[in-house]
Design a protein around this motif. Structure first.
Motif, PDB file in Angstrom:
ATOM      1  N   GLU A 154       0.926  -1.230  -0.049  1.00  0.00           N
ATOM      2  CA  GLU A 154       0.112   0.027  -0.110  1.00  0.00           C
ATOM      3  C   GLU A 154       0.996   1.434  -0.141  1.00  0.00           C
ATOM      4  OE1 GLU A 154      -3.228  -0.061  -0.583  1.00  0.00           O
ATOM      5  OE2 GLU A 154      -2.747  -2.247  -0.638  1.00  0.00           O
ATOM      6  N   GLN A 155       2.263   1.362   0.349  1.00  0.00           N
ATOM      7  CA  GLN A 155       2.966   2.416   0.662  1.00  0.00           C
ATOM      8  C   GLN A 155       3.257   2.915  -0.827  1.00  0.00           C
ATOM      9  OE1 GLN A 155       5.975   0.524   3.065  1.00  0.00           O
ATOM     10  NE2 GLN A 155       5.514   1.696   4.640  1.00  0.00           N
ATOM     11  N   ASN A 156       3.504   4.464  -0.817  1.00  0.00           N
ATOM     12  CA  ASN A 156       3.760   4.878  -2.071  1.00  0.00           C
ATOM     13  C   ASN A 156       5.314   5.055  -2.012  1.00  0.00           C
ATOM     14  OD1 ASN A 156       3.769   6.576  -4.182  1.00  0.00           O
ATOM     15  ND2 ASN A 156       2.996   8.513  -3.150  1.00  0.00           N
ATOM     16  N   THR A 157       5.851   4.688  -3.115  1.00  0.00           N
ATOM     17  CA  THR A 157       7.145   4.458  -3.608  1.00  0.00           C
ATOM     18  C   THR A 157       7.605   5.456  -4.080  1.00  0.00           C
ATOM     19  OG1 THR A 157       7.056   3.304  -5.496  1.00  0.00           O
ATOM     20  CG2 THR A 157       6.927   1.740  -3.471  1.00  0.00           C
ATOM     21  N   ARG A 211       7.857   9.788  -4.562  1.00  0.00           N
ATOM     22  CA  ARG A 211       7.706  10.878  -3.929  1.00  0.00           C
ATOM     23  C   ARG A 211       7.621  12.102  -5.075  1.00  0.00           C
ATOM     24  NH1 ARG A 211      11.515  10.205  -0.191  1.00  0.00           N
ATOM     25  NH2 ARG A 211      13.142  11.400  -1.172  1.00  0.00           N
ATOM     26  N   TRP A 212       6.569  12.843  -4.930  1.00  0.00           N
ATOM     27  CA  TRP A 212       6.297  14.205  -5.877  1.00  0.00           C
ATOM     28  C   TRP A 212       6.719  15.347  -5.456  1.00  0.00           C
ATOM     29  CZ3 TRP A 212       2.558  13.957 -10.505  1.00  0.00           C
ATOM     30  CH2 TRP A 212       2.381  15.280 -10.696  1.00  0.00           C
ATOM     31  N   ASP A 216      11.269   3.464  -2.197  1.00  0.00           N
ATOM     32  CA  ASP A 216      10.511   2.369  -1.747  1.00  0.00           C
ATOM     33  C   ASP A 216      10.975   2.279   0.042  1.00  0.00           C
ATOM     34  OD1 ASP A 216       9.282   0.048  -0.746  1.00  0.00           O
ATOM     35  OD2 ASP A 216       9.554  -1.076  -2.713  1.00  0.00           O
ATOM     36  N   ALA A 242       3.924  -2.431  -5.241  1.00  0.00           N
ATOM     37  CA  ALA A 242       3.970  -0.934  -4.680  1.00  0.00           C
ATOM     38  C   ALA A 242       4.320   0.100  -5.595  1.00  0.00           C
ATOM     39  CB  ALA A 242       4.584  -0.690  -3.349  1.00  0.00           C
ATOM     40  N   TYR A 243       5.342  -0.404  -6.429  1.00  0.00           N
ATOM     41  CA  TYR A 243       5.679   0.256  -7.491  1.00  0.00           C
ATOM     42  C   TYR A 243       4.640   0.647  -8.538  1.00  0.00           C
ATOM     43  CZ  TYR A 243       7.709   1.473 -11.974  1.00  0.00           C
ATOM     44  OH  TYR A 243       7.813   2.024 -13.383  1.00  0.00           O
ATOM     45  N   LYS A 274       1.617   0.637  -8.455  1.00  0.00           N
ATOM     46  CA  LYS A 274       0.529   1.320  -7.872  1.00  0.00           C
ATOM     47  C   LYS A 274       0.725   2.810  -7.974  1.00  0.00           C
ATOM     48  CE  LYS A 274      -2.931   1.294  -4.165  1.00  0.00           C
ATOM     49  NZ  LYS A 274      -2.769   1.230  -2.996  1.00  0.00           N
ATOM     50  N   SER A 275       1.918   3.026  -7.269  1.00  0.00           N
ATOM     51  CA  SER A 275       2.648   4.329  -7.103  1.00  0.00           C
ATOM     52  C   SER A 275       2.695   5.045  -8.453  1.00  0.00           C
ATOM     53  CB  SER A 275       3.913   4.387  -6.323  1.00  0.00           C
ATOM     54  OG  SER A 275       3.805   3.640  -5.129  1.00  0.00           O
ATOM     55  N   ALA A 300      -0.456   5.983  -9.908  1.00  0.00           N
ATOM     56  CA  ALA A 300      -1.176   7.333  -9.399  1.00  0.00           C
ATOM     57  C   ALA A 300      -0.181   8.512 -10.043  1.00  0.00           C
ATOM     58  CB  ALA A 300      -1.152   7.384  -7.902  1.00  0.00           C
TER      59      ALA A 300
END
Ligand code: NAI
Length: 725
Positions: free
Chosen positions: A3-6, A8-9, A23, A34-35, A37-38, A41
């Motif tokens: 679920e974690q965001n890997t 950063r924006w 990550d 996770a990659y 998914k991130s 997004a």
């Protein structure tokens, strides 16, 4: 965790979005759930907020840029999961495709290694800038693990470099390139001196190139060098199969074939269709057994070894400083070179100064070659040579903390040379023998400190062969073993550790393989088809050719000694079908191998010309043959079964040692993942895994002899549904 965001924006005042891969669940970024998914997004947001965005920079907060696919996931994927693998590949590519086509410039700021999936992310960027720092390298090593780059890597490198360069220089090689090399090859555009210089360079490029597009999305784009339908390209085609044959070394390794197929097919269609083709072939490889085998051996088993998995615990790290090499012949000369190359001072001793100097001459030649090729500077080459001191007098070994003996294969002589030096060298020096056949325990009887004595079995040519087989004699201490492992790593070798036995692991098992090939000659099978079967099975050299190289007399001498020893110990001796053939060749026809002018082959001016016609005359039964699959599997099974016996007898200590040792040391076909993985991953007419292997072994035993009967330990494991671990 997934679920974690890997990613950063961060967006700066100029509207440039920096996407930092970081990550939180592991030390390196990988293509995990996770990659995916991130990244999904992130690209959705890029598209949505496009109006306020000037460009994108992708970089990483880890030491490496991006480590590629998760190899454990890839190894463990089940056949039934093919659709998920395909869909995932398509999703990853769709994201990267959006990135390169959403209308803003995208730069990869590569701060460390970008291998496999890492380079594939970068290839989807309009510009690749890499920092020339330690560990920074790029490449697509998938082929070395039985895979292909399935994140757009084949399609993009072909469109970037042209089909020939992409295949020959990148995709079929699987090499890793340092920043400058990568730039020369066209894999990156720009090299900057430090990580700090990356972002400014990337942002400057974004500002200067607001309308960046990939070459293949530009009007009038043509694939460099043409496509297979183009006449100019057709001229290059004949080189392809030849190169592929070289790459495959006669075996049916599926990855290089698949890579070629994707490369060629992808040039005939648009980019999106090409990606789909790539995903299809990728899926086939991922769910196939060969990739699993190769990932196991070349990643997990190698990792086990390089992380010191077999090193006795609790002993301090050891570094050798001064080594005495006894015997400056073929092996001693090579050992001196690899030690000096690793920065160790070497005293190279032979019976006369002239012989010792001749041995050093070998290093002089290697250094000259390396300097001419540009792989070593003249200064470094000179420094390497200055570290080697030829000597005749044992006193020259004063202060050595390591002695490696490589004199003739003779117990008395080996005892004598150790006696000459043991009072001179450091009182705790490691005493090692490079014997290829003599028991280490027996050799240790000739020194005053048997616990410090160990076998260090190098392979020829020493500078090229990566394996070092370390042999623990009955009295070898754990401290000595730990030191020997450290020394192996210090000189750039991959060490395996085995317990003392005749022929150790490697020489013994390769002998079993060669015996099987020779026995088939004796049964009347055409020798040319035996050679072909060996090559098709994936061995790097045809078996009878190899026997000629090793000589026919050496195995016979070992056999006679073994037989005498076994009979003296009251153990039964069983003749093998190969012996009569060997004896006839040596005794009746005077054919002892290549060095004596003839063996299974004829030679003219030292060059192999043809199989000796006498073989057909004396052994071959016209029309007699056996199924080709049986020929191949007789060789593979002979080695695998003997390996199981090595475990039963306590010669082998770990599966990783067996797998890695068999591939790197004795040419067991790499597609199998090594000699134990071959059993674990067996796929044949009788079923799969150890169970299928046992059934097939019984079948071979029925047809070709009891030596194929599976050992009880293996049968028991197979019945319990277990693998060899
Ligand atoms: P080689 O015949 O090329 O060299 C042996 C060297 O030892 C000669 O230069 C000889 O002058 C020297 N020597 C003899 N007596 C000596 C003494 N008293 N003091 C110092 N030097 C002395 O043999 P090679 O092929 O280098 O083999 C050496 C050892 O390595 C053998 O034990 C062999 O079994 C083993 N080995 C050989 C491999 C191969 O592929 N040739 C592979 C692995 C191990």
């Amino acid at each position: 965790m997934s679920e974690q965001n890997t990613l950063r924006w961060e967006q700066d005042a100029d509207g440039i979005v920096v996407l930092t891969m970081d990550d939180p669940s592991q030390s390196a970024n990988t293509m995990n759930a996770a990659y995916v998914k991130s990244m999904r997004a992130a690209v959705d947001r890029l598209v949505k907020e496009k109006a306020s965005i000037t460009g994108v920079v992708i970089t990483s907060a880890k030491k490496t840029f991006f480590a590629g696919g998760d190899l454990k996931d890839l190894r463990d994927v089940k056949k039934e999961a093919a659709k998920q693998v395909f869909d995932l590949g398509q999703e990853i590519k769709a994201q990267l495709r959006t990135l390169e086509t959403f209308g803003k410039p995208v730069v990869a700021a590569i701060n460390g290694a970008a291998l496999g999936g890492g380079l594939e992310i970068a290839l989807a960027c309009h510009r690749r800038i890499i920092a020339d720092v330690k560990g920074a390298q790029v490449g697509l090593p998938e082929v070395t693990l039985g895979l292909l780059p399935g994140g757009g890597g084949v399609v993009r490198t072909v469109r970037m470099l042209g089909i020939t360069d992409a295949l020959m220089k990148v995709l079929l090689q699987g090499q890793k390139y340092r920043p400058q090399e990568a730039k020369e090859l066209g894999l990156v555009h720009e090299v900057v001196p430090s990580v700090d210089a990356l972002l400014p360079a990337a942002k400057a490029w974004v500002k200067a190139n607001p309308n960046a597009q990939q070459p293949w999305d530009q009007k009038g784009y043509k694939i460099p060098g043409g496509t297979p339908s183009h006449p100019a390209f057709a001229a290059n085609l004949p080189a392809f199969p030849a190169n592929l044959r070289k790459q495959l070394k006669g075996t049916n390794m599926p990855a290089p074939r698949a890579i070629m197929a994707v490369a060629v097919e992808s040039t005939q269609v648009d980019v999106d269709t090409a990606f789909t083709i790539e995903s299809r072939y990728f899926t086939e490889l991922v769910v196939g057994q060969v990739a699993k085998n190769m990932i196991q051996a070349f990643f997990f088993d190698m990792q086990h070894i390089s992380s010191g998995g077999g090193r006795p615990k609790g002993h301090p790290q050891h570094t050798a400083k001064k080594v005495g090499v006894l015997g400056a012949g073929m092996m001693g000369a090579g050992i001196a070179y690899v030690c000096a190359k690793a920065g160790i001072d070497v005293v190279l001793k032979d019976v006369s100064l002239a012989s010792a100097e001749k041995g050093k001459g070998y290093s002089v030649k290697l250094v000259e070659k390396a300097v001419a090729k540009g792989s070593v500077t003249k200064e470094k080459g000179d420094a390497l040579l200055a570290r080697i001191t030829p000597a005749e007098d044992p006193a020259a070994l004063a202060g050595c903390d390591l002695v490696i003996e490589a004199v003739f294969e003779d117990v008395k002589l080996k005892h004598k040379v150790f006696q000459e030096i043991q009072g001179v060298v450091a009182p705790d020096a490691v005493l090692a023998s490079n014997t290829s056949t003599l028991p280490i325990t027996l050799l240790a009887e000739g020194v005053s400190r048997p616990p410090d004595f160990v076998g260090m079995h190098f392979f020829s040519p020493v500078d090229k062969m990566p394996l070092l087989e370390l042999i623990a004699g009955k009295q070898t201490s754990d401290a000595t073993l730990a030191k020997a492992i450290d020394i192996a790593v210090q000189i750039g070798k991959t060490p395996i550790v085995v317990n003392d036995s005749r022929g150790f692991f490697t020489s013994r098992v390769i002998g079993t393989f060669l015996n099987e090939a020779i026995a088939m000659v004796g049964e009347g099978i055409a020798p040319a088809s035996i050679e072909q079967a060996g090559l098709q099975a994936g061995y790097p050299a045809a078996p009878l050719q190899l026997v000629d190289e090793l000589t026919l007399t050496l195995p016979r001498k070992i056999r006679q000694e073994t037989k005498a020893a076994m009979e003296a110990a009251g153990q039964p001796w069983v003749d093998h079908g190969s012996y009569a053939v060997m004896d006839a060749l040596i005794d009746q026809h005077g054919r002892k191998g290549r060095s004596t002018g003839g063996g299974f082959y004829d030679y003219a001016d030292g060059k192999r010309t043809n199989l000796w016609p006498g073989l057909t005359q004396h052994f071959t039964k016209p029309g007699h043959t056996i199924p080709f699959e049986d020929m191949k599997e007789r060789m593979l099974f002979a080695e695998a079964i003997d390996t199981v016996r090595c475990f039963d007898e306590g010669v082998l200590r770990s599966v990783a040692d067996a797998n890695v040792g068999s591939i790197l040391g004795i040419g067991f076909p790499p597609w199998t993942g090594g000699v134990v993985q071959y059993i674990n991953g067996y796929e044949g007419p009788t079923g799969t895994g150890p169970r299928g292997f046992v059934q097939r072994a019984r079948q071979l035993a029925e047809r070709y002899g009891k030596h194929f009967l599976p050992p009880a330990s293996l049968v028991a494991k197979a019945e319990r549904g277990e693998r060899l671990e």
